[in-house]
Scaffold this motif. Structure first.
Motif, PDB file in Angstrom:
ATOM      1  N   UNK A 236       7.043  -9.160   2.688  1.00  0.00           N
ATOM      2  CA  UNK A 236       7.656  -9.570   2.009  1.00  0.00           C
ATOM      3  C   UNK A 236       8.670  -9.755   0.807  1.00  0.00           C
ATOM      4  N   UNK A 237       7.881  -9.595  -0.338  1.00  0.00           N
ATOM      5  CA  UNK A 237       9.351  -9.370  -1.582  1.00  0.00           C
ATOM      6  C   UNK A 237       8.906  -7.920  -1.393  1.00  0.00           C
ATOM      7  N   UNK A 238      10.367  -7.046  -1.341  1.00  0.00           N
ATOM      8  CA  UNK A 238      10.317  -5.310  -1.292  1.00  0.00           C
ATOM      9  C   UNK A 238       9.054  -5.149  -2.447  1.00  0.00           C
ATOM     10  N   UNK A 239       8.473  -4.326  -2.689  1.00  0.00           N
ATOM     11  CA  UNK A 239       8.085  -3.441  -3.409  1.00  0.00           C
ATOM     12  C   UNK A 239       7.567  -1.837  -3.323  1.00  0.00           C
ATOM     13  N   UNK A 240       7.809  -1.259  -4.355  1.00  0.00           N
ATOM     14  CA  UNK A 240       7.761  -0.249  -4.395  1.00  0.00           C
ATOM     15  C   UNK A 240       6.813   0.692  -5.217  1.00  0.00           C
ATOM     16  N   UNK A 241       6.008   2.274  -5.092  1.00  0.00           N
ATOM     17  CA  UNK A 241       4.749   2.876  -5.928  1.00  0.00           C
ATOM     18  C   UNK A 241       5.586   3.498  -5.710  1.00  0.00           C
ATOM     19  N   UNK A 242       4.990   4.672  -7.165  1.00  0.00           N
ATOM     20  CA  UNK A 242       5.357   5.796  -7.818  1.00  0.00           C
ATOM     21  C   UNK A 242       5.515   6.566  -6.437  1.00  0.00           C
ATOM     22  N   UNK A 243       6.436   7.655  -7.134  1.00  0.00           N
ATOM     23  CA  UNK A 243       5.653   8.861  -5.447  1.00  0.00           C
ATOM     24  C   UNK A 243       4.765   9.610  -6.043  1.00  0.00           C
ATOM     25  N   UNK A 244       4.018  10.113  -4.663  1.00  0.00           N
ATOM     26  CA  UNK A 244       3.304  11.132  -5.431  1.00  0.00           C
ATOM     27  C   UNK A 244       4.083  12.368  -6.391  1.00  0.00           C
ATOM     28  N   UNK A 245       3.024  13.076  -6.956  1.00  0.00           N
ATOM     29  CA  UNK A 245       3.359  14.005  -7.926  1.00  0.00           C
ATOM     30  C   UNK A 245       3.206  15.720  -6.524  1.00  0.00           C
ATOM     31  N   UNK A 246       3.968  16.135  -6.810  1.00  0.00           N
ATOM     32  CA  UNK A 246       4.652  18.057  -5.884  1.00  0.00           C
ATOM     33  C   UNK A 246       4.612  19.098  -6.573  1.00  0.00           C
ATOM     34  N   UNK A 247       3.127  19.534  -6.397  1.00  0.00           N
ATOM     35  CA  UNK A 247       2.756  20.919  -7.523  1.00  0.00           C
ATOM     36  C   UNK A 247       3.701  21.772  -7.043  1.00  0.00           C
TER      37      UNK A 247
ATOM     38  N   UNK B 277       2.733   6.992  13.574  1.00  0.00           N
ATOM     39  CA  UNK B 277       3.595   6.109  12.269  1.00  0.00           C
ATOM     40  C   UNK B 277       4.854   6.920  12.582  1.00  0.00           C
ATOM     41  N   UNK B 278       5.641   6.710  13.314  1.00  0.00           N
ATOM     42  CA  UNK B 278       6.114   8.461  13.332  1.00  0.00           C
ATOM     43  C   UNK B 278       7.871   7.850  11.423  1.00  0.00           C
ATOM     44  N   UNK B 279       7.522   8.918  10.739  1.00  0.00           N
ATOM     45  CA  UNK B 279       8.668   8.954   9.807  1.00  0.00           C
ATOM     46  C   UNK B 279       7.786   8.450   8.640  1.00  0.00           C
ATOM     47  N   UNK B 280       6.437   7.939   7.911  1.00  0.00           N
ATOM     48  CA  UNK B 280       5.703   8.231   6.612  1.00  0.00           C
ATOM     49  C   UNK B 280       5.591   9.140   6.397  1.00  0.00           C
ATOM     50  N   UNK B 281       5.883   9.937   5.726  1.00  0.00           N
ATOM     51  CA  UNK B 281       5.414  10.364   4.706  1.00  0.00           C
ATOM     52  C   UNK B 281       4.467  10.204   3.501  1.00  0.00           C
ATOM     53  N   UNK B 282       3.712  11.713   2.689  1.00  0.00           N
ATOM     54  CA  UNK B 282       3.196  11.257   2.119  1.00  0.00           C
ATOM     55  C   UNK B 282       3.834  10.698  -0.288  1.00  0.00           C
ATOM     56  N   UNK B 283       3.544   9.518  -0.094  1.00  0.00           N
ATOM     57  CA  UNK B 283       4.454   8.865  -1.192  1.00  0.00           C
ATOM     58  C   UNK B 283       4.884   7.586  -0.864  1.00  0.00           C
ATOM     59  N   UNK B 284       4.603   7.266   0.382  1.00  0.00           N
ATOM     60  CA  UNK B 284       5.917   6.335   0.826  1.00  0.00           C
ATOM     61  C   UNK B 284       5.273   5.172   0.488  1.00  0.00           C
TER      62      UNK B 284
ATOM     63  N   UNK C 296      -1.124  12.060  14.893  1.00  0.00           N
ATOM     64  CA  UNK C 296      -0.906  11.767  13.780  1.00  0.00           C
ATOM     65  C   UNK C 296      -1.454  11.098  13.630  1.00  0.00           C
ATOM     66  N   UNK C 297      -1.928  10.617  11.829  1.00  0.00           N
ATOM     67  CA  UNK C 297      -2.857   9.968  11.265  1.00  0.00           C
ATOM     68  C   UNK C 297      -2.052  10.123   9.394  1.00  0.00           C
ATOM     69  N   UNK C 298      -1.542   8.753   9.519  1.00  0.00           N
ATOM     70  CA  UNK C 298      -0.922   8.238   7.820  1.00  0.00           C
ATOM     71  C   UNK C 298      -1.945   7.383   6.714  1.00  0.00           C
ATOM     72  N   UNK C 299      -2.418   7.684   6.201  1.00  0.00           N
ATOM     73  CA  UNK C 299      -4.035   7.048   5.255  1.00  0.00           C
ATOM     74  C   UNK C 299      -3.136   6.357   4.316  1.00  0.00           C
ATOM     75  N   UNK C 300      -3.578   5.141   5.122  1.00  0.00           N
ATOM     76  CA  UNK C 300      -2.445   4.113   3.596  1.00  0.00           C
ATOM     77  C   UNK C 300      -3.726   3.625   2.638  1.00  0.00           C
TER      78      UNK C 300
ATOM     79  N   UNK D  13       0.844  -1.225   0.019  1.00  0.00           N
ATOM     80  CA  UNK D  13      -0.120  -0.090  -0.319  1.00  0.00           C
ATOM     81  C   UNK D  13       0.953   1.311  -0.031  1.00  0.00           C
ATOM     82  N   UNK D  14      -0.227   2.164   0.355  1.00  0.00           N
ATOM     83  CA  UNK D  14       0.980   3.583  -0.163  1.00  0.00           C
ATOM     84  C   UNK D  14       0.079   4.689   0.740  1.00  0.00           C
TER      85      UNK D  14
END
Length: 529
Positions: free
Chosen positions: A387-398, A375-382, A319-323, A303-304
């Motif tokens: 299991x096996x590592x996966x990463x999704x594209x970062x969020x665009x920044x205006x 969840x300390x350290x979580x930022x928008x786009x993370x 603080x709540x990180x929405x995933x 998830x991201x």
């Protein structure tokens, strides 16, 4: 402690649960009725007993999705919010988006976390500028769009005229799923094109409770004005003849936009929209990771983070990180990995959000929105995964277009001020910069519009007890990220300046597009792609 690699979610049950999910955003030009519609949906799902909207913003109750103090006092939505609704065996993850164009960056991030959108159009105003921009964003993200023409109980444009506007502005064919019966000011209900009967609506307690609905024969219903039924039925058939009927494939492929009519403030037409969402809107599908490969929804958990939200619990200042869950089963307490840092994260404090309320997220599936608390350290786009590592594209920044120095008025509150500024940056309320000399007067805030500055100052006062003041606007209207070395040379071009993000990334500021073009001509190599 449980790891997702040991969870046997059962493929058949898992896929059935995933197909039950509908994750979408409600978007529109300001004042078209997004929060009103959201509240009406919650009323139909019976998660509230009364809708929090009456006539006019001065007299309205705070809606369920307006969780921020500033929102409740101003009567506008300035931040996205998540609502989890169960309706007819379907789990609806509804994201209400900001009601002001100054917060369009927050809206765009939400669009990246949903599977389709519900677009509201004010029947009297038609396709407004922000509506057109949002439709264009949906096009770029290949998002199916359900269109709702709202406020049909008030004077407005003719439906066929609105259909022409939608077609011209979006390139999608508007197809009528239902049609208003009775003229504006005498809105009696909705008819399906080609039907001899219609659903007669009557609001209850000015929309605070569910509307009364009954099936009525249009040709013999004495409650309709003379000529009301022939006009409605003929126009509905004409719309179908001109634009065709709803087609699932054309909807998913973004060639069609199904159109509904409603008066959300009276809960009129909301049930028809919800029924359509549960039967015909798309459920979660595979999403592409950073390499471009689609990740199957029945793969291991991933998830991201699309939003970091603070201030929902004033007592604890949490603080709540929405995933957004993209694949696999999430279970409370499982161990996840943070793709950007590689560190482990224990998902013990996870919730489903219903506006200002929360419920423990014991088990969740693709499409669900899970809030990770503190969840300390979580930022928008993370990205989070198991299991096996996966990463999704970062969020665009205006790129901000307005800049102001914010100053602390009492030096003894420096620690709280620094914490508050960091929070505003983390949750995307504003962007934060420093000058080349370290910003001795105070950090520079960057925004799309002036309302963001007002909200930032109010939040610093309410949430951190810090009084602040702004300097005058800096004389720049454009910005672009730069890359070093040599970025400092941008200041050699007249009408430019240089700022730095908290991570050290340089950003060039330009008085106007002519200064930007001049800088591009002289120093093209320093502009980040």
């Amino acid at each position: 402690m449980q790891n997702n690699t040991t969870i046997d979610h059962g493929t058949a049950d898992f896929l059935a649960e995933s197909r039950k999910r509908r994750t979408f955003a409600v978007i529109s030009h300001p004042d078209a009725g997004k929060s009103t519609l959201t509240e009406a949906m919650a009323l139909h799902a019976r998660i509230v007993d009364e809708a929090g909207v009456t006539h006019g913003k001065a007299s309205r109750h705070a809606t369920l999705s307006d969780w921020n103090d500033v929102e409740r006092e101003r009567g506008i939505s300035i931040s996205s919010s998540a609502l989890r609704i169960e309706y007819r065996d379907t789990v609806i993850n509804l994201l209400d988006t900001p009601g002001h164009s100054d917060f369009s960056e927050d809206t765009y991030r939400v669009l990246m976390a949903v599977d389709f959108t519900v677009m509201l159009i004010d029947a009297a105003k038609g396709m407004e500028p922000q509506t057109r921009k949002l439709f264009d964003a949906c096009r770029r993200l290949s998002l199916p769009v359900i269109t709702v023409i709202n406020k049909c109980d008030r004077p407005g444009k003719e439906p066929l005229e609105l259909f022409d506007e939608i077609q011209e502005a979006t390139g999608r064919t508007p197809v009528a799923v239902n049609w208003p019966v009775g003229g504006y000011g005498a809105f009696h209900g909705l008819v399906t094109p080609g039907s001899d009967a219609y659903i007669h609506h009557r609001p209850v307690r000015a929309g605070a409770q569910l509307a009364h609905e009954e099936v009525a024969a249009g040709a013999t219903d004495s409650r309709l004005d003379p000529g009301g039924w022939p006009e409605a039925s003929e126009n509905a058939l004409l719309a179908r003849e001109l634009n065709g009927s709803f087609d699932d494939d054309d909807f998913i492929a973004c060639r069609q936009t199904p159109v509904f009519f409603a008066a959300a403030s009276g809960n009129l037409g909301v049930r028809a929209l919800l029924d359509f969402i549960t039967t015909s809107a798309p459920s979660p599908a595979p999403r592409r990771d950073l390499s471009g490969a689609p990740r199957p929804i029945d793969d291991e958990f991933s998830g991201f983070v699309f939003k970091v939200q603070s201030g929902t619990d004033a007592a604890h200042r949490d603080q709540v990180a929405l995933v957004r869950i993209n694949s696999g089963t999430f279970e409370r307490g499982m161990t996840l990995r943070h793709a950007q840092s590689g560190r482990a994260l224990n998902a013990k404090y996870a919730h489903h959000l219903v506006g200002r309320g929360r419920a423990t997220a014991t088990r969740s599936y693709p499409g669900d929105i899970v809030g990770f608390v503190n969840a300390t350290g979580l930022r928008i786009g993370d990205t989070l995964y198991a299991g096996k590592r996966v990463e999704f594209p970062p969020m665009p920044r205006f790129n901000p277009e307005r800049f102001r120095v914010i100053r602390l008025t009492d030096a003894s509150h420096q620690k709280r001020f620094a914490k508050g500024i960091a929070q505003l940056e983390a949750d995307g309320t504003v962007q934060v910069f420093r000058t080349q000399d370290g910003s001795p007067r105070g950090p520079v805030l960057g925004a799309v519009g002036d309302l963001q500055f007002e909200v930032a100052r109010e939040r610093l006062l309410r949430e951190f007890g810090v009084e602040t003041a702004y300097d005058d606007l800096l004389p720049f209207s454009l910005s672009r990220p730069l890359r070093g070395p040599g970025a400092e040379g941008i200041t050699e071009v007249f009408g430019t300046d240089l700022l730095y993000r908290p991570d050290g990334e340089p950003v060039g500021l330009f008085r106007d597009r002519w200064k930007l073009e001049r800088a591009l001509e002289r120093m093209p190599g320093i502009f980040a792609s």
